[in-house]
Design an enzyme around this catalytic site. Structure first.
Site, PDB file in Angstrom:
ATOM      1  N   ASP A  64       0.767  -1.239   0.000  1.00  0.00           N
ATOM      2  CA  ASP A  64       0.000   0.000   0.000  1.00  0.00           C
ATOM      3  C   ASP A  64       0.803   1.297   0.000  1.00  0.00           C
ATOM      4  O   ASP A  64       0.636   2.146  -0.866  1.00  0.00           O
ATOM      5  CB  ASP A  64      -0.934   0.011   1.220  1.00  0.00           C
ATOM      6  N   GLU A 117       1.775 -10.092  11.874  1.00  0.00           N
ATOM      7  CA  GLU A 117       1.597  -9.561  10.530  1.00  0.00           C
ATOM      8  C   GLU A 117       2.948  -9.175   9.947  1.00  0.00           C
ATOM      9  O   GLU A 117       3.248  -9.469   8.784  1.00  0.00           O
ATOM     10  CB  GLU A 117       0.658  -8.355  10.585  1.00  0.00           C
TER      11      GLU A 117
END
Length: 725
Positions: free
Chosen positions: A493, A694
């Site tokens: 992103d 993550e």
């Protein structure tokens, strides 16, 4: 002391059982240390509020366990928190898309004798343990041994058992009951959503209809229900209930009784009716439920650990447990079972495309059928030419799908972009595990359509090199909207190469008739085109296997052509790295710094041997990618390197996998093994009982962002179980 007899003696997983008469559901040694895979994850913790997360954050600070695709999960009491003893923490339930705690411990076991409480808080050395497929707590108190175990009987129902043993020589009459209190959301309409009621066999929680798009979604048909095998009586007072067994437990010397109950969470009456037989069976024949569950988990563990060095087997089991906890069965708009990124994260309880492709590769190691299902879960929403809203996107796979589609108030569903084309790799990886030719036949035309979409809608200048981009969508109304969607389409992103401040812009793409069919970043991305080369190679393998020789030949020729273009235009000899190039001019965008996307040509076999050798030097340099935890998303030399930056420094295990596999492909196996060992050792908690995160801080190894992240688990399994490329 009881002893389990195992149905499959090769591996001690959790609590194997033998069939027993209905009076005694199961037996437990209580010897949690007997399993080599006990507590691979620390699942202890008790919430103090309904909203998960410290200080109201978006990520829960308690690790949980779920199984079989259930939409509710549990944890263990925390040692020392005596008020929580005798209850499994939770459940954590999903209000369609958002996790909430229903209770600190909804079903707390209470024992007494002749009116005097037997307090589990007084137990000597209580034990709380997570095992593959089960949670267990055990107590020795007042001459009794109490062992409680929770596992799942179906995708909507957990089976809980409490075995009470008389350790003495005199007969005893023990009264048993349960109690629990709701944890209500603090405010808003969600505060009033749950409501308690007594039932003939236990207690239930109904839910009001609440449509808070970004916080809480219920339809008023959801139900959490506790049902006991023995006759009981329940009283509800406000948010608290008490249930008592109608008859005492009469225990002779060294006698024992097992209490059995189920805890079910369903979204609709139809779901409740469909699940009812499984719930009834669990109560009527709990020993069979436990034996079948144990056999399934024996299979999972055996597959996950096969061929894995002993010092990494617990990590392999942790990876499998992580994926299973994030497994959600079909519900709402989700037509097939899939695996979500992380139940711990408020926003991560849907299905994403490239998460799914990577997760399927890891899941296929121990459950290929589940891997197939998760791939289907995304292709259920592949766009076709018959689409009323986006026929120009025929073949595309949306970015993310959730319980609620937009027509039903879903705010997380996303069709404004797709995700990197790794679907063929995932399908072929599953096929290599199970040889399911029917699955290949089913998926091949869909994969071909997806591949063709990239060149029809994401190749602005039609030169055979594609760009990330955005769809024609109301959410992509401005150039900035489109740039953001294109960055999302890459999956990376906020990487510097997509930063508007560093020059990233978008251009519209048109069909031969002049219709706008989407937008592209004004740059051709090295990872995308390398993924597409791998996609072509894999489609060729699938075509060969299905007897389509002409298509296989065409895919291989196209792969060679694109690979040559990547080698020629995207590799910078001066820095020994691959970069995106500017659309139109072909200028390499080196000023935006080295990014981990530059390893994808190695993984896909696109780099020449000389280019791979140059890239290897960067991967082994502490000033570039050989940080404490190797493979930061932005190199340490980059002016945009931020160790805590999401895609500006954080180490993600998917790209670590691509780098390690790429080094292996080009003959640098020793380097790959050393860097993999460094990653496992220095990523905090990875080899201990910490959750798989993550991402990780490359400089310190500190865990970052979501706990129990699925593709981290999947890629660790893929590293241990490599396949032919």
């Amino acid at each position: 002391m009881f002893r389990w007899r195992t149905a499959l003696a090769a591996i001690t997983v959790g609590a194997a059982v033998l069939p027993s008469p209905p009076a005694v559901a199961s037996e437990s040694s209580g010897n949690e240390a007997a399993s080599p895979y006990a507590d691979v994850l620390d699942l202890q913790g008790v919430p103090t509020s309904a909203l998960p997360g410290s200080a109201g954050g978006d990520v829960s600070d308690i690790n949980v366990f779920a199984d079989r695709g259930a939409w509710h999960a549990y944890a263990l009491p925390k040692a020392g928190d005596t008020a929580s003893y005798g209850a499994f923490t939770g459940p954590l339930y999903l209000a369609q898309e958002y996790p909430w705690w229903l209770s600190a411990g909804f079903s707390r076991l209470n024992l007494s004798e002749a009116g005097h409480p037997i307090n589990l808080a007084d137990a000597r050395d209580p034990a709380f343990s997570s095992l593959p497929g089960a949670l267990r707590q055990s107590f020795e108190v007042d001459g009794l041994r109490v062992v409680m175990e929770l596992r799942y009987a179906s995708n909507r129902t957990a089976l809980v058992q409490a075995t009470v043993e008389n350790a003495g020589q005199r007969s005893r009459s023990i009264s048993a009951g349960w109690s629990g209190t709701l944890l209500r959301p603090d405010a808003g309409p969600e505060h009033d959503a749950p409501r308690l009621s007594a039932t003939k066999d236990g207690v239930a929680v109904g839910f009001a209809k609440v449509r808070e798009t970004n916080d809480y979604l219920t339809d008023g048909t959801e139900r959490f229900q506790v049902a006991h095998a023995d006759p009981v009586t329940t009283t509800v007072t406000g948010d608290t209930y008490t249930t008592t067994n109608d008859a005492p437990l009469v225990l002779g010397p060294h006698g024992r009784r097992t209490l059995n109950w189920t805890e079910s969470y369903t979204f609709t009456p139809a779901e409740a009716a469909a699940d009812a037989p499984a719930a009834r069976r669990a109560l009527a024949q709990p020993w069979r439920t436990v034996a079948e569950d144990d056999a399934r988990w024996h299979g999972y563990v055996a597959a996950a650990t096969h061929g894995v060095p002993p010092d990494r087997r617990r990590l392999a089991v942790k990876s499998a447990e992580t994926l299973i906890t994030n497994w959600r069965s079909a519900a709402g708009a989700l037509k097939h079972d899939g695996i979500t990124p992380a139940i711990s994260n408020k926003w991560f309880n849907g299905l994403w495309a490239w998460d799914t492709w990577k997760q399927a590769v890891g899941t296929a190691v121990f459950d290929p059928a589940l891997a197939e299902s998760q791939i289907r879960s995304m292709f259920d929403y592949q766009v076709t030419a018959a689409s009323a809203t986006r026929p120009q996107d025929a073949g595309m796979i949306p970015d993310a799908v959730f319980y609620n589609d937009p027509a039903h108030g879903g705010g997380n569903w996303n069709e404004r972009n797709s995700k990197p084309p790794l679907a063929s790799w995932a399908v072929w990886s599953v096929y290599q595990r199970n040889g399911d030719l029917g699955f290949l036949r089913e998926m091949y035309p869909k994969l071909a359509a997806y591949h063709a979409w990239w060149y029809r809608n994401r190749d602005h200048d039609h030169n055979g090199l594609a760009e990330y981009g955005a769809t024609v969508d109301p959410a992509n109304a401005t150039a900035e909207n489109k740039r953001l969607a294109a960055a999302w389409e890459s999956g990376m992103d906020n990487a510097p190469r997509f930063d508007a401040k560093l020059g990233a812009t978008v251009v519209d793409n048109t069909s031969p008739t002049g219709q706008v069919v989407g937008s592209s970043l004004a740059q051709e991305s090295v990872d995308l085109n390398s993924y597409l080369v791998m996609d072509k190679k894999t489609l060729a393998q699938i075509a060969d296997r299905l007897g389509d020789r002409r298509a296989a030949q065409a895919y291989r020729a196209s792969a060679a052509s694109v690979a040559a273009a990547v080698q020629r235009t995207m590799f910078d000899p001066a820095t020994g790295w691959f970069y995106d190039t500017e659309l139109g001019t072909g200028r390499r965008l080196t000023a935006r710094g080295k990014g981990i996307e530059g390893v994808i040509p190695l993984w896909a076999g696109v780099a020449t041997p000389g280019q791979a050798a140059a890239a290897r030097k960067n991967l082994l340099s502490p000033n570039e990618f050989d940080t404490r935890v190797p493979f930061p998303t932005t190199s340490a030399s980059s002016p945009y390197y931020q160790p805590t930056g999401y895609w500006r420094g954080a180490v993600w295990l998917d790209h670590a996998y691509f780098a390690l596999a790429g080094l292996q492909r080009y003959g640098y196996g020793a380097d790959s093994a050393a860097l993999a060992g460094q990653l496992r050792s220095n990523a905090a908690g990875m080899l201990g009982n910490g959750p798989l995160m993550e991402n990780y801080n490359p400089a310190t190894g500190a865990p970052m962002n979501s706990r129990g992240f699925s593709w981290s688990a999947a890629m660790l399994l893929a590293l241990e179980h490599p396949q032919r490329t």
